[in-house]
Design a protein around this motif. Structure first.
Motif, PDB file in Angstrom:
ATOM      1  N   ARG A  20       0.828  -1.204   0.000  1.00 19.29           N
ATOM      2  CA  ARG A  20       0.000   0.000   0.000  1.00 19.29           C
ATOM      3  C   ARG A  20       0.863   1.254   0.000  1.00 19.29           C
ATOM      4  O   ARG A  20       0.563   2.240  -0.695  1.00 19.29           O
ATOM      5  CB  ARG A  20      -0.929  -0.005   1.210  1.00 19.29           C
ATOM      6  N   LEU A  21       1.935   1.241   0.775  1.00 21.78           N
ATOM      7  CA  LEU A  21       2.829   2.399   0.814  1.00 21.78           C
ATOM      8  C   LEU A  21       3.495   2.631  -0.541  1.00 21.78           C
ATOM      9  O   LEU A  21       3.591   3.768  -1.014  1.00 21.78           O
ATOM     10  CB  LEU A  21       3.895   2.201   1.893  1.00 21.78           C
ATOM     11  N   VAL A  27       1.473   6.492  -7.049  1.00 23.53           N
ATOM     12  CA  VAL A  27       0.437   7.465  -7.414  1.00 23.53           C
ATOM     13  C   VAL A  27       0.957   8.888  -7.226  1.00 23.53           C
ATOM     14  O   VAL A  27       0.730   9.769  -8.066  1.00 23.53           O
ATOM     15  CB  VAL A  27      -0.833   7.234  -6.575  1.00 23.53           C
ATOM     16  N   ALA A  28       1.680   9.126  -6.129  1.00 23.43           N
ATOM     17  CA  ALA A  28       2.203  10.464  -5.864  1.00 23.43           C
ATOM     18  C   ALA A  28       3.228  10.872  -6.920  1.00 23.43           C
ATOM     19  O   ALA A  28       3.278  12.040  -7.328  1.00 23.43           O
ATOM     20  CB  ALA A  28       2.837  10.506  -4.472  1.00 23.43           C
ATOM     21  N   ARG A  42       2.712  16.264  -1.460  1.00 25.71           N
ATOM     22  CA  ARG A  42       2.150  14.959  -1.107  1.00 25.71           C
ATOM     23  C   ARG A  42       3.141  13.834  -1.397  1.00 25.71           C
ATOM     24  O   ARG A  42       3.145  12.812  -0.697  1.00 25.71           O
ATOM     25  CB  ARG A  42       0.841  14.736  -1.869  1.00 25.71           C
ATOM     26  N   LEU A  43       3.965  14.003  -2.425  1.00 27.51           N
ATOM     27  CA  LEU A  43       4.996  13.001  -2.707  1.00 27.51           C
ATOM     28  C   LEU A  43       5.993  12.928  -1.559  1.00 27.51           C
ATOM     29  O   LEU A  43       6.391  11.835  -1.131  1.00 27.51           O
ATOM     30  CB  LEU A  43       5.706  13.338  -4.018  1.00 27.51           C
ATOM     31  N   VAL A  44       6.418  14.078  -1.059  1.00 26.16           N
ATOM     32  CA  VAL A  44       7.343  14.079   0.084  1.00 26.16           C
ATOM     33  C   VAL A  44       6.695  13.407   1.281  1.00 26.16           C
ATOM     34  O   VAL A  44       7.332  12.615   1.995  1.00 26.16           O
ATOM     35  CB  VAL A  44       7.774  15.523   0.420  1.00 26.16           C
ATOM     36  N   ASP A  45       5.427  13.689   1.524  1.00 27.61           N
ATOM     37  CA  ASP A  45       4.714  13.044   2.636  1.00 27.61           C
ATOM     38  C   ASP A  45       4.686  11.527   2.467  1.00 27.61           C
ATOM     39  O   ASP A  45       4.903  10.767   3.430  1.00 27.61           O
ATOM     40  CB  ASP A  45       3.279  13.576   2.721  1.00 27.61           C
ATOM     41  N   LEU A  65      11.382   4.623  -7.571  1.00 26.18           N
ATOM     42  CA  LEU A  65      10.271   5.170  -8.346  1.00 26.18           C
ATOM     43  C   LEU A  65      10.497   6.647  -8.655  1.00 26.18           C
ATOM     44  O   LEU A  65      10.137   7.128  -9.727  1.00 26.18           O
ATOM     45  CB  LEU A  65       8.962   4.997  -7.575  1.00 26.18           C
ATOM     46  N   VAL A  66      11.083   7.373  -7.717  1.00 26.96           N
ATOM     47  CA  VAL A  66      11.371   8.795  -7.930  1.00 26.96           C
ATOM     48  C   VAL A  66      12.626   8.969  -8.782  1.00 26.96           C
ATOM     49  O   VAL A  66      12.649   9.777  -9.714  1.00 26.96           O
ATOM     50  CB  VAL A  66      11.551   9.514  -6.573  1.00 26.96           C
ATOM     51  N   ALA A  67      13.663   8.190  -8.470  1.00 20.48           N
ATOM     52  CA  ALA A  67      14.930   8.323  -9.189  1.00 20.48           C
ATOM     53  C   ALA A  67      14.791   7.983 -10.663  1.00 20.48           C
ATOM     54  O   ALA A  67      15.575   8.460 -11.491  1.00 20.48           O
ATOM     55  CB  ALA A  67      15.986   7.418  -8.549  1.00 20.48           C
ATOM     56  N   GLY A  68      13.791   7.188 -11.015  1.00 15.43           N
ATOM     57  CA  GLY A  68      13.591   6.835 -12.419  1.00 15.43           C
ATOM     58  C   GLY A  68      13.016   7.947 -13.259  1.00 15.43           C
ATOM     59  O   GLY A  68      12.881   7.799 -14.483  1.00 15.43           O
TER      60      GLY A  68
END
Length: 529
Positions: A20-21, A27-28, A42-45, A65-68
């Protein structure tokens, strides 16, 4: 207990929570790529919630997911420095990041986010933690800091990047390359690109081939240029890339390198093979190579090619071997089944005397022949409106496009009702043609046509009409800084009433502000006022 499933297997509650996390982070990330400030917040949260779990595997997955998405990493970096200090109701996310980062023992997410903090001392400590425990997911964040505006932070990040690439280029290059190229235009960003280039020069064949076969277009071009300069690509590989690579720049450069080698080694078979390529940029390079080795007779056979540059090279070869290119084109156009390239070639080399040959093709059964004949008449400046009007409703969209281009300069000679009839036709290409033929005939006509098109059922046409109606309306709106005169709406009372009706019909599409400005303009511009 809250058990879940993945791929048909029952999962314990802890793994359900992790899924879920990760789903929330996914999604963020999607929302933050194109969203506003709150989407990045919200992404940082979501990332901080992952960090709170304390699971390194989960944290690295979320960070990946972010680094991509390199541009999202850059956006996060800017977001960290612009976080609001005036929030009265909750602690800003980036202030919580500083609280969670405690040094080398911090998790991957807290360390990566801390490397973007506005405090240079926190960034420097985060870089030290990254260098002490390097992994691929954190490398894009390290690359950003190599262009940091604070010297000590920048120097430590650069040293860490250089050591990481030297020790594990195969592991880190796929993560570093996209970020380095994303920062290439930034001040002080040249170091990262230089390190990537040096790592590629020392990389194993397996490593650089993996990068060449994956990644986006910019990355593949960079890798291709480096390995090509080293001479690591053999002629058969270059030929394969020239024939089948999806990127036009890679195809052209591969063809150039292969043909250069073929010219030096007198490999005429390679040049002839590439000359048969389906890609025009490859054919023209191969034919130029054949010219260099004196094979003009082979090149002349491409006089009827569909590409203008290829035809130009073939005509140059024809001149040297004594072939009259214009007569060749005249014979080709006069044939029962004329080649499209021959028609185009005649338009490039012919004169008004060749117009009858093109007029004969306006009724040809093949749409491509009809379209090219119309194009040829336009290029020879021999368009007569009466001869092309019948083709404006041709079944082929390509013919309609060419006829529209040809008729626009002589639109004044068309029947006045024709463009309006086309604008209300059931075929989208005819509505587009009618709209183009109405351009340049005064503000009143352009506004009327744009309002009609703004309500079109075709989304692209409706967007075009909306954009033009908005532009005309805003040009007419009074502004204190305007230097150009306001457009004058010179219409009759009947035409004005129609504009009011059309404006009301298109109000929803135009939006509240533009609709109000248009209504005010039409009210102030009534005939007789």
């Amino acid at each position: 207990m809250n058990w879940g499933r993945r791929d048909g297997q029952v999962l314990p509650p802890s793994m359900v929570g992790q899924d879920r996390l990760l789903g929330a982070v996914r999604v963020a990330v999607k929302n933050a790529r194109a969203g506003q400030w709150d989407a990045v917040d919200r992404l940082v949260d979501a990332l901080l919630k992952v960090d709170a779990v304390g699971d390194e595997v989960l944290a690295r997955s979320a960070l990946g997911l972010v680094a991509g998405v390199p541009r999202l990493v850059v956006r996060l970096d800017g977001h960290a420095r612009s976080a609001p200090w005036y929030d009265q109701y909750r602690e800003p996310a980036w202030r919580r990041v500083a609280g969670r980062f405690t040094g080398a023992s911090s998790g991957p997410v807290a360390t990566a986010l801390a490397s973007m903090h506005g405090d240079g001392r926190i960034r420097e400590r985060a870089i030290a933690a990254m260098v002490a425990r390097p992994y691929a997911e954190v490398m894009p964040f390290l690359v950003v800091r190599t262009a940091d505006w604070v010297g000590p932070v920048r120097d430590r990040a650069r040293a860490g990047l250089a050591v990481s690439l030297a020790d594990g280029a195969a592991l880190y290059l796929p993560a570093v390359l996209p970020m380095a190229l994303r920062l290439e235009a930034r001040l002080r960003a040249g170091f990262a690109v230089t390190q990537v280039r040096a790592a590629l020069l020392a990389a194993t064949e397996q490593s650089w081939r993996g990068l060449l076969g994956s990644g986006d277009r910019r990355e593949r071009r960079f890798v291709f240029d480096v390995v090509l300069a080293q001479g690591r690509l053999r002629v058969p590989e270059l030929v394969t890339l020239a024939e089948s690579d999806p990127d036009v720049r890679v195809r052209a450069r591969a063809a150039e390198a292969a043909c250069r080698d073929a010219v030096w080694t007198r490999r005429h078979d390679v040049l002839r093979r590439l000359a048969r390529s389906a890609r025009a940029e490859v054919r023209v390079v191969a034919l130029t190579g054949l010219v260099r080795v004196g094979q003009d007779a082979d090149v002349v056979r491409y006089l009827d090619d569909g590409a203008p540059l290829v035809r130009a090279v073939a005509r140059d070869a024809a001149r040297r071997v004594g072939t009259d290119a214009r007569e060749h084109y005249r014979r080709g156009v006069d044939a029962d089944e004329p080649a499209v390239g021959a028609i185009a070639g005649l338009a490039e080399t012919g004169s008004v005397a060749d117009v009858p040959l093109l007029l004969r093709l306006l009724n040809h059964e093949r749409p491509r022949v009809r379209a090219q004949a119309v194009r040829g008449l336009r290029l020879l400046d021999a368009v007569v409106a009466g001869e092309l009007v019948a083709l404006v409703r041709d079944p082929s969209p390509a013919v309609v496009r060419e006829v529209t281009l040809a008729l626009r300069p002589v639109a004044g000679a068309l029947p006045p009702a024709l463009p309006w009839d086309l604008l209300r036709d059931g075929r989208a290409e005819l509505r587009r043609a009618g709209y183009k033929l109405l351009r340049g005939h005064g503000v009143g006509i352009e506004l009327r046509a744009a309002l009609i098109l703004a309500a079109d059922v075709d989304p692209r046409l409706a967007e075009r009409g909306k954009a033009d109606a908005t532009r005309i309306t805003r040009d007419a709106a009074f502004t204190a800084w305007r230097s150009a005169p306001r457009p004058e709406l010179q219409v009759t009372a009947t035409e004005h009433a129609e504009l009011v009706t059309l404006a009301a019909r298109a109000a929803a599409a135009l939006g509240e502000e533009t609709g109000r400005q248009l209504a005010d303009w039409l009210t102030s511009g009534r005939p007789g006022e």
